[in-house]
Design a protein around this motif. Structure first.
Motif, PDB file in Angstrom:
ATOM      1  N   UNK A 116      24.381  24.662  42.902  1.00  0.00           N
ATOM      2  CA  UNK A 116      24.590  23.332  42.332  1.00  0.00           C
ATOM      3  C   UNK A 116      23.336  22.790  41.677  1.00  0.00           C
ATOM      4  N   UNK A 117      22.194  23.006  42.320  1.00  0.00           N
ATOM      5  CA  UNK A 117      20.917  22.552  41.761  1.00  0.00           C
ATOM      6  C   UNK A 117      20.653  23.189  40.410  1.00  0.00           C
ATOM      7  N   UNK A 118      20.824  24.519  40.317  1.00  0.00           N
ATOM      8  CA  UNK A 118      20.542  25.203  39.057  1.00  0.00           C
ATOM      9  C   UNK A 118      21.485  24.745  37.949  1.00  0.00           C
ATOM     10  N   UNK A 119      22.761  24.571  38.279  1.00  0.00           N
ATOM     11  CA  UNK A 119      23.721  24.122  37.266  1.00  0.00           C
ATOM     12  C   UNK A 119      23.397  22.718  36.779  1.00  0.00           C
ATOM     13  N   UNK A 120      23.039  21.822  37.706  1.00  0.00           N
ATOM     14  CA  UNK A 120      22.701  20.460  37.300  1.00  0.00           C
ATOM     15  C   UNK A 120      21.451  20.450  36.432  1.00  0.00           C
ATOM     16  N   UNK A 121      20.438  21.238  36.836  1.00  0.00           N
ATOM     17  CA  UNK A 121      19.192  21.281  36.068  1.00  0.00           C
ATOM     18  C   UNK A 121      19.442  21.793  34.650  1.00  0.00           C
ATOM     19  N   UNK A 122      20.250  22.844  34.527  1.00  0.00           N
ATOM     20  CA  UNK A 122      20.574  23.374  33.199  1.00  0.00           C
ATOM     21  C   UNK A 122      21.336  22.346  32.370  1.00  0.00           C
ATOM     22  N   UNK A 174      26.782   9.373  33.998  1.00  0.00           N
ATOM     23  CA  UNK A 174      27.752   8.334  34.324  1.00  0.00           C
ATOM     24  C   UNK A 174      28.442   8.496  35.661  1.00  0.00           C
ATOM     25  N   UNK A 175      27.935   9.387  36.518  1.00  0.00           N
ATOM     26  CA  UNK A 175      28.547   9.601  37.820  1.00  0.00           C
ATOM     27  C   UNK A 175      27.997  10.863  38.452  1.00  0.00           C
ATOM     28  N   UNK A 176      28.832  11.540  39.246  1.00  0.00           N
ATOM     29  CA  UNK A 176      28.382  12.759  39.895  1.00  0.00           C
ATOM     30  C   UNK A 176      29.360  13.903  39.674  1.00  0.00           C
ATOM     31  N   UNK A 177      28.858  15.108  39.857  1.00  0.00           N
ATOM     32  CA  UNK A 177      29.694  16.310  39.900  1.00  0.00           C
ATOM     33  C   UNK A 177      29.359  17.032  41.206  1.00  0.00           C
ATOM     34  N   UNK A 178      30.118  18.078  41.516  1.00  0.00           N
ATOM     35  CA  UNK A 178      29.809  18.847  42.711  1.00  0.00           C
ATOM     36  C   UNK A 178      28.418  19.449  42.648  1.00  0.00           C
ATOM     37  N   UNK A 179      27.978  19.830  41.467  1.00  0.00           N
ATOM     38  CA  UNK A 179      26.635  20.382  41.306  1.00  0.00           C
ATOM     39  C   UNK A 179      25.568  19.350  41.666  1.00  0.00           C
ATOM     40  N   UNK A 233      25.030  19.244  45.369  1.00  0.00           N
ATOM     41  CA  UNK A 233      24.183  20.343  45.811  1.00  0.00           C
ATOM     42  C   UNK A 233      22.722  20.070  45.522  1.00  0.00           C
ATOM     43  N   UNK A 234      22.446  19.514  44.350  1.00  0.00           N
ATOM     44  CA  UNK A 234      21.072  19.189  43.985  1.00  0.00           C
ATOM     45  C   UNK A 234      20.514  18.106  44.897  1.00  0.00           C
ATOM     46  N   UNK A 235      21.338  17.112  45.222  1.00  0.00           N
ATOM     47  CA  UNK A 235      20.908  16.039  46.112  1.00  0.00           C
ATOM     48  C   UNK A 235      20.519  16.584  47.477  1.00  0.00           C
ATOM     49  N   UNK A 236      21.287  17.555  47.972  1.00  0.00           N
ATOM     50  CA  UNK A 236      20.979  18.153  49.268  1.00  0.00           C
ATOM     51  C   UNK A 236      19.644  18.886  49.220  1.00  0.00           C
ATOM     52  N   UNK A 237      19.454  19.689  48.187  1.00  0.00           N
ATOM     53  CA  UNK A 237      18.230  20.469  48.087  1.00  0.00           C
ATOM     54  C   UNK A 237      16.996  19.582  47.928  1.00  0.00           C
ATOM     55  N   UNK A 238      17.085  18.599  47.070  1.00  0.00           N
ATOM     56  CA  UNK A 238      15.940  17.722  46.822  1.00  0.00           C
ATOM     57  C   UNK A 238      15.612  16.855  48.026  1.00  0.00           C
ATOM     58  N   UNK A 239      16.645  16.350  48.703  1.00  0.00           N
ATOM     59  CA  UNK A 239      16.386  15.514  49.878  1.00  0.00           C
ATOM     60  C   UNK A 239      15.831  16.351  51.033  1.00  0.00           C
ATOM     61  N   UNK A 240      16.256  17.614  51.137  1.00  0.00           N
ATOM     62  CA  UNK A 240      15.685  18.485  52.173  1.00  0.00           C
ATOM     63  C   UNK A 240      14.186  18.669  51.951  1.00  0.00           C
ATOM     64  N   UNK A 241      13.811  18.905  50.706  1.00  0.00           N
ATOM     65  CA  UNK A 241      12.385  19.033  50.381  1.00  0.00           C
ATOM     66  C   UNK A 241      11.629  17.739  50.693  1.00  0.00           C
ATOM     67  N   UNK A 242      12.246  16.619  50.354  1.00  0.00           N
ATOM     68  CA  UNK A 242      11.601  15.321  50.580  1.00  0.00           C
ATOM     69  C   UNK A 242      11.409  15.050  52.067  1.00  0.00           C
ATOM     70  N   UNK A 243      12.363  15.472  52.870  1.00  0.00           N
ATOM     71  CA  UNK A 243      12.246  15.309  54.322  1.00  0.00           C
ATOM     72  C   UNK A 243      11.073  16.135  54.849  1.00  0.00           C
ATOM     73  N   UNK A 244      10.974  17.380  54.418  1.00  0.00           N
ATOM     74  CA  UNK A 244       9.843  18.220  54.837  1.00  0.00           C
ATOM     75  C   UNK A 244       8.517  17.580  54.410  1.00  0.00           C
ATOM     76  N   UNK A 245       8.475  17.084  53.192  1.00  0.00           N
ATOM     77  CA  UNK A 245       7.245  16.486  52.665  1.00  0.00           C
ATOM     78  C   UNK A 245       6.852  15.253  53.470  1.00  0.00           C
ATOM     79  N   UNK A 246       7.836  14.434  53.815  1.00  0.00           N
ATOM     80  CA  UNK A 246       7.571  13.228  54.609  1.00  0.00           C
ATOM     81  C   UNK A 246       7.066  13.593  55.998  1.00  0.00           C
TER      82      UNK A 246
END
Length: 258
Positions: free
Chosen positions: A87-93, A228-233, A236-249
């Motif tokens: 999901x992260x890769x698809x959203x980034x692309x 204008x909203x969200x997709x399933x991708x 997935x990106x939100x999960x990956x980015x928030x996981x990194x942010x939690x580790x960083x915090x």
């Protein structure tokens, strides 16, 4: 519909959807049930995080920490089928390479990976390795992993509650989850996501929740501006980015002697 058996079936549906762990074929399925199963997204994260922490613990007992981290990361990817990373890769692309809304959504549906997606995937995986390499210096590494896996999935799934779904539902892998959540489902999701934080000290737990709330607000606003909203991708990106942010915090707390 609130019996323990029904809730068990919903959890099994969530587990089967968000992981590669086999679930009984006899579990009843419907789009309504699958939509309700989203309430257990964080609980699935709790299970996955516990398994990953166990794998790390076993590997680190006979191998160097750096090798154990790689083994755990590979195990995690196999456990979820790289569902969230995809999901992260698809959203980034899509958002990185599309100049219009229609183009962004079209690119997101393309299974091929582009420069933006590849860059995002490499940086996220590298980021996890680096951050986890720092966190393993502390005795609470198993707790950190469990908290990150659970809380990150809670914030990702919570975006369904107050954001419009903008992709083609008929062609989307997240179609069953595209409907708006009820307040009950959101409450169960967030409560499950926050409870593991209590394994940490209260100041750390409050900081993590506050950071995640800010991230959710900013990420939601960014998505609304871009597509204008969200997709399933995007989930997935939100999960990956928030996981990194939690580790960083967590690292910020640990290295400062908190």
């Amino acid at each position: 519909m609130m019996t323990l058996k029904y809730q068990y079936q919903l959890f099994m549906l969530a587990l089967g959807f968000f992981s590669r762990i086999p679930v009984p074929a006899s579990i009843p399925y419907s789009e309504e049930r699958m939509n309700q199963a989203g309430r257990y997204f964080a609980l699935v994260g709790l299970l996955l995080g516990s398994l990953c922490a166990l794998v790390y613990g076993l590997a680190s007992s006979v191998l160097p920490a750096s090798v154990a981290i790689i083994i755990m990361m590979v195990f995690s990817l196999m456990l979820t089928g790289a569902f969230h990373e995809d999901g992260l890769t698809d959203m980034a692309d899509g958002i990185g390479g599309g100049m219009t809304l229609e183009r962004r959504l079209t690119i997101m549906k393309d299974s091929r990976i582009g420069t933006y997606g590849a860059s995002a995937l490499v940086m996220v995986l590298l980021g996890k390795y680096v951050l986890l390499s720092e966190l393993v210096k502390f005795e609470q590494i198993a707790t950190f992993i469990i908290v990150a896996y659970t809380l990150s999935r809670a914030v990702a799934a919570s975006l369904i509650y107050d954001m419009p779904y903008v992709s083609d539902a008929d062609a989307s892998k997240s179609k069953p989850l595209a409907q708006q959540q009820s307040k009950l489902e959101l409450t169960v999701l967030l409560a499950t996501g926050v409870v593991p934080c209590l394994l940490l000290s209260l100041p750390v737990a409050f900081t993590l929740v506050a950071v995640i709330i800010v991230f959710r607000f900013l990420f939601k606003r960014w998505l609304l501006e871009r597509i204008g909203g969200f997709t399933g991708d995007c989930l997935g990106a939100a999960q990956q980015l928030s996981e990194l942010l939690i580790y960083l915090t967590l690292i910020a707390w640990m290295v400062n002697g908190a």
